[in-house]
Design a protein around this motif. Structure first.
Motif, PDB file in Angstrom:
ATOM      1  N   THR A 164       0.648   6.013  -2.979  1.00 32.66           N
ATOM      2  CA  THR A 164       1.396   6.589  -1.870  1.00 32.66           C
ATOM      3  C   THR A 164       1.604   5.543  -0.780  1.00 32.66           C
ATOM      4  O   THR A 164       2.677   5.463  -0.173  1.00 32.66           O
ATOM      5  CB  THR A 164       0.667   7.813  -1.302  1.00 32.66           C
ATOM      6  OG1 THR A 164       0.229   8.617  -2.392  1.00 32.66           O
ATOM      7  CG2 THR A 164       1.577   8.639  -0.422  1.00 32.66           C
ATOM      8  N   ALA A 165       0.593   4.723  -0.540  1.00 34.74           N
ATOM      9  CA  ALA A 165       0.706   3.658   0.454  1.00 34.74           C
ATOM     10  C   ALA A 165       1.834   2.703   0.068  1.00 34.74           C
ATOM     11  O   ALA A 165       2.676   2.342   0.892  1.00 34.74           O
ATOM     12  CB  ALA A 165      -0.616   2.903   0.574  1.00 34.74           C
ATOM     13  N   LEU A 201      -4.056   7.045  -3.772  1.00 36.37           N
ATOM     14  CA  LEU A 201      -3.909   6.680  -2.365  1.00 36.37           C
ATOM     15  C   LEU A 201      -3.108   5.381  -2.252  1.00 36.37           C
ATOM     16  O   LEU A 201      -2.183   5.271  -1.432  1.00 36.37           O
ATOM     17  CB  LEU A 201      -5.315   6.494  -1.778  1.00 36.37           C
ATOM     18  CG  LEU A 201      -5.485   6.560  -0.276  1.00 36.37           C
ATOM     19  CD1 LEU A 201      -5.031   7.907   0.250  1.00 36.37           C
ATOM     20  CD2 LEU A 201      -6.948   6.315   0.081  1.00 36.37           C
ATOM     21  N   ALA A 202      -3.447   4.419  -3.108  1.00 37.23           N
ATOM     22  CA  ALA A 202      -2.739   3.133  -3.096  1.00 37.23           C
ATOM     23  C   ALA A 202      -1.272   3.335  -3.449  1.00 37.23           C
ATOM     24  O   ALA A 202      -0.383   2.706  -2.865  1.00 37.23           O
ATOM     25  CB  ALA A 202      -3.386   2.174  -4.091  1.00 37.23           C
ATOM     26  N   ALA A 247       0.934  -2.394   2.167  1.00 31.85           N
ATOM     27  CA  ALA A 247      -0.090  -2.084   1.169  1.00 31.85           C
ATOM     28  C   ALA A 247      -0.669  -3.375   0.595  1.00 31.85           C
ATOM     29  O   ALA A 247      -1.884  -3.525   0.463  1.00 31.85           O
ATOM     30  CB  ALA A 247       0.500  -1.221   0.055  1.00 31.85           C
ATOM     31  N   ARG A 267       4.430   3.338  -1.779  1.00 32.93           N
ATOM     32  CA  ARG A 267       5.725   3.984  -1.633  1.00 32.93           C
ATOM     33  C   ARG A 267       6.204   3.875  -0.191  1.00 32.93           C
ATOM     34  O   ARG A 267       7.372   3.622   0.077  1.00 32.93           O
ATOM     35  CB  ARG A 267       5.623   5.461  -2.046  1.00 32.93           C
ATOM     36  CG  ARG A 267       6.926   6.226  -1.881  1.00 32.93           C
ATOM     37  CD  ARG A 267       6.689   7.717  -1.906  1.00 32.93           C
ATOM     38  NE  ARG A 267       5.796   8.133  -0.834  1.00 32.93           N
ATOM     39  CZ  ARG A 267       5.253   9.332  -0.742  1.00 32.93           C
ATOM     40  NH1 ARG A 267       5.479  10.223  -1.668  1.00 32.93           N
ATOM     41  NH2 ARG A 267       4.468   9.638   0.262  1.00 32.93           N
ATOM     42  N   ASP A 268       5.250   4.062   0.763  1.00 32.96           N
ATOM     43  CA  ASP A 268       5.643   4.068   2.171  1.00 32.96           C
ATOM     44  C   ASP A 268       5.891   2.670   2.711  1.00 32.96           C
ATOM     45  O   ASP A 268       6.760   2.473   3.549  1.00 32.96           O
ATOM     46  CB  ASP A 268       4.574   4.795   3.002  1.00 32.96           C
ATOM     47  CG  ASP A 268       4.567   6.288   2.696  1.00 32.96           C
ATOM     48  OD1 ASP A 268       5.541   6.770   2.081  1.00 32.96           O
ATOM     49  OD2 ASP A 268       3.600   6.970   3.058  1.00 32.96           O
ATOM     50  N   SER A 269       5.129   1.675   2.281  1.00 28.17           N
ATOM     51  CA  SER A 269       5.393   0.282   2.648  1.00 28.17           C
ATOM     52  C   SER A 269       4.649  -0.631   1.694  1.00 28.17           C
ATOM     53  O   SER A 269       3.424  -0.774   1.798  1.00 28.17           O
ATOM     54  CB  SER A 269       4.951  -0.016   4.086  1.00 28.17           C
ATOM     55  OG  SER A 269       5.021  -1.417   4.300  1.00 28.17           O
ATOM     56  N   ILE A 309       4.842  -3.841   1.481  1.00 26.84           N
ATOM     57  CA  ILE A 309       4.376  -5.059   2.154  1.00 26.84           C
ATOM     58  C   ILE A 309       3.038  -4.802   2.841  1.00 26.84           C
ATOM     59  O   ILE A 309       2.084  -5.566   2.696  1.00 26.84           O
ATOM     60  CB  ILE A 309       5.425  -5.539   3.186  1.00 26.84           C
ATOM     61  CG1 ILE A 309       6.695  -5.974   2.457  1.00 26.84           C
ATOM     62  CG2 ILE A 309       4.863  -6.679   4.026  1.00 26.84           C
ATOM     63  CD1 ILE A 309       7.811  -6.407   3.385  1.00 26.84           C
TER      64      ILE A 309
END
Lengths: 332, 241
Positions: A195-196, A192-193, A204, A198-200, A202
């Motif tokens: 993927t978070a 989960l971390a 995360a 990857r998306d942002s 900062i």
């Protein structure tokens, strides 16, 4: 009194189907040496190695957001580590495969200190440069056969049947460890971390995710898996050379299997690797036409289905054989 | 005397020759809502970045309950109780709304398993996102993205919450909803620092107001007094006294 709380659903019907299919496939494969001809077994080993490398690259790029075009560094280090461990140190070559993965991971630690100073496109170029440096280093070490490479003489100690069977079983284990390992990792909080991040990254970081540590962990894990796959690939080939091991050719191959299959999904690299081997078996004898066919498929898929083949199917039909989502189900 | 919950001490931040934050100090107690006003480029978001650890100041310190956290990484500050939202929402687009909030509950609040799930659901209720829990965050509307920023910051179990323009771009009715949520957070004993241009939303809930101009503190105090001051009217609202 408290209201019934919602529950979190992790498995869908597709996920159960996926597990059953995967288990059936693994069982069928384990019996392979008893009924598969030699050349088919060699093909399965190649398939398993490429799929393992693809899953590792997918983990790095599709989930970790670490766009490396230098994973051939770890294919090569894993491969050469096997040859050194087995030929020169006299270790059992089969036992040497996971150790070669550990060697690749150990090389990844200092390498990360260099490449992690950069990000985005610069990171990508740095990983490539580092792989070239490793290639040149190996090509200049005469004990490693210099530019001409070496043969895996340690394998002479085993008869053909034993050699092929054990290599094959190692390939099955590699499939379980890499695909299963990525699946397990992505279902865990760490996934989960990832993927978070990857998306942002900062956001995360501001949510308590130790971004730097997790990136390093993923990079080292990917080096381990890629190193094991490289070792097994060159065990199957029985010979290694710097250009084959550290060559840039690996990268378009990984682009094909992961991006055409469907980046950011576990199923995607499987589809992509299957497609690649199908094309290779069908068109492999046509020389340049084979490469043209690969290119045409890649271009058509990228234009028509930017999510990749499996990515498109997943969106269109809601298929998920390796679900990693957490669905919140309200009580009835 | 006990230390304040948050203390910003003489913070200065430069980008090259440009000083964006100039010797700013303030402190905050639990249950307070500090509103921050200032023209564009006054250094409001930079001040947040210094507090949350996204940027390091040239000089000055940030203390949380008397402990200097100036050298800590953002994720470490988050775990110690500094929660923040971003002015431009940064949802994890590939994750669902529930999973977005779960990241904060697992890693920020460091709760695990069923506790983390319960915390996430609780925050989704608070922010009105529960019915959208299984949607991908990448497809949310502006209002829902802002709610999600807020929900994630809350799910980290903060002692102090930094809110960066969460009411900007919202309708009157939506801004009123935001004010109600901030009020309920304040009642939970969480300190809030809120940067906002929607002045009436800020006045509705702020216990204290701080005005920044060109990186420096221009005024601080009771919201009504601050808004009435001639300096603030001139610099922020462009009204010549």
């Amino acid at each position: 009194m408290t209201a019934a709380s919602p529950r979190v659903e992790r498995y869908s019907t597709g996920g159960r189907v996926g597990l059953v299919l995967a288990a059936a496939l693994v069982l069928a494969l384990l019996s392979g040496p008893f009924w598969l001809p030699s050349d088919a077994m060699r093909l399965v080993v190649q398939f398993a190695c490429l799929l393992a490398m693809s899953q590792m690259w997918n983990l790095l790029v599709g989930y970790g957001g670490l766009v490396s075009i230098g994973q051939q560094a770890y294919i090569g280090i894993g491969g050469y580590a096997l040859f050194v461990l087995a030929n020169q140190l006299g270790l059992n070559p089969f036992v040497s495969v996971p150790i070669a993965g550990v060697v690749a991971a150990l090389f990844a630690l200092p390498t990360s200190r260099v490449v992690f100073r950069l990000s985005g496109g610069y990171f990508a170029v740095a990983t490539w440069v580092v792989a070239e440096v490793y290639r040149l280093l190996v090509a200049n070490i005469s004990a490693l056969g210099s530019g001409a490479g070496v043969s895996l003489t340690a394998m002479l100690a085993y008869d053909k049947g034993t050699r092929e069977s054990i290599t094959f079983w190692l390939a099955v284990v590699l499939l379980i460890v890499t695909t299963g390992g990525v699946y397990w990792l992505l279902r865990s909080p760490l996934g989960l971390a990832l993927t978070a991040m990857r998306d942002s990254d900062i956001a995360a970081e501001s949510q308590g995710v130790a971004v730097g540590r997790i990136k390093l962990l993923v990079y080292v894990l990917a080096a381990f898996g890629t190193g094991c796959a490289g070792a097994l690939y060159f065990m199957n080939a029985l010979r290694i050379s710097p250009d084959a091991a550290f060559g840039m050719d690996w990268i378009p191959l990984l682009f094909f299997t992961v991006i055409i299959g469907g980046i950011g999904t576990i199923e995607g690299p499987i589809v992509g690797t299957l497609l690649y081997f199908t094309l290779r078996q069908v068109f492999g004898d046509y020389g340049a036409w084979y490469l043209i066919a690969l290119g045409v498929v890649a271009i058509v898929v990228m234009i028509r289905f930017p999510r990749g083949i499996y990515g498109e199917l997943a969106v269109r039909f809601g298929w998920r054989f390796f679900p990693i989502q957490r669905i919140l189900r309200e009580p009835k | 005397m006990p230390s304040p919950l948050v203390e910003v001490r003489n913070v200065t931040k430069r980008y090259g020759a440009l000083t964006v934050t100039r010797d700013v100090s303030f402190s905050l107690e639990a249950g307070e809502v500090l509103g921050i006003l200032g023209p564009n480029g006054a250094g409001k978001t930079t001040l947040f970045n210094v507090i949350s650890g996204d940027v390091a100041p040239e000089s000055g310190h940030v203390l949380l309950s008397g402990v200097d956290v100036t050298k800590l990484r953002p994720h470490e500050r988050c775990r110690r109780g500094i929660g923040r939202s971003y002015q431009i929402a940064r949802p994890f687009g590939g994750l669902t709304v529930f999973e977005n909030v779960l990241v904060a509950a697992l890693f920020g609040a460091q709760s695990a398993g069923a506790d983390a799930n319960a915390r996430a659901v609780d925050v989704l209720d608070l922010t009105g996102l529960r019915s959208k829990a299984n949607r991908l965050a990448g497809g949310l509307t502006l209002l829902d993205r802002k709610r999600l920023e807020f929900a994630r910051a809350m799910a980290t179990d903060p002692k102090v919450l930094l809110l960066d323009e969460i009411a900007g771009g919202l309708t009157e009715h939506e801004a009123a909803e935001v004010v109600a949520v901030v009020r309920s957070i304040k009642e939970r004993g969480i300190a809030v620092v809120w940067i906002e241009h929607v002045v009436h939303a800020l006045v509705a809930v702020a216990t204290r107001m701080l005005v920044l101009a060109a990186g420096a503190k221009l005024a601080e105090g009771d919201p009504k007094d601050v808004l009435a001051s001639a300096d603030v009217r001139r610099v922020y609202m462009g009204i010549e006294a």
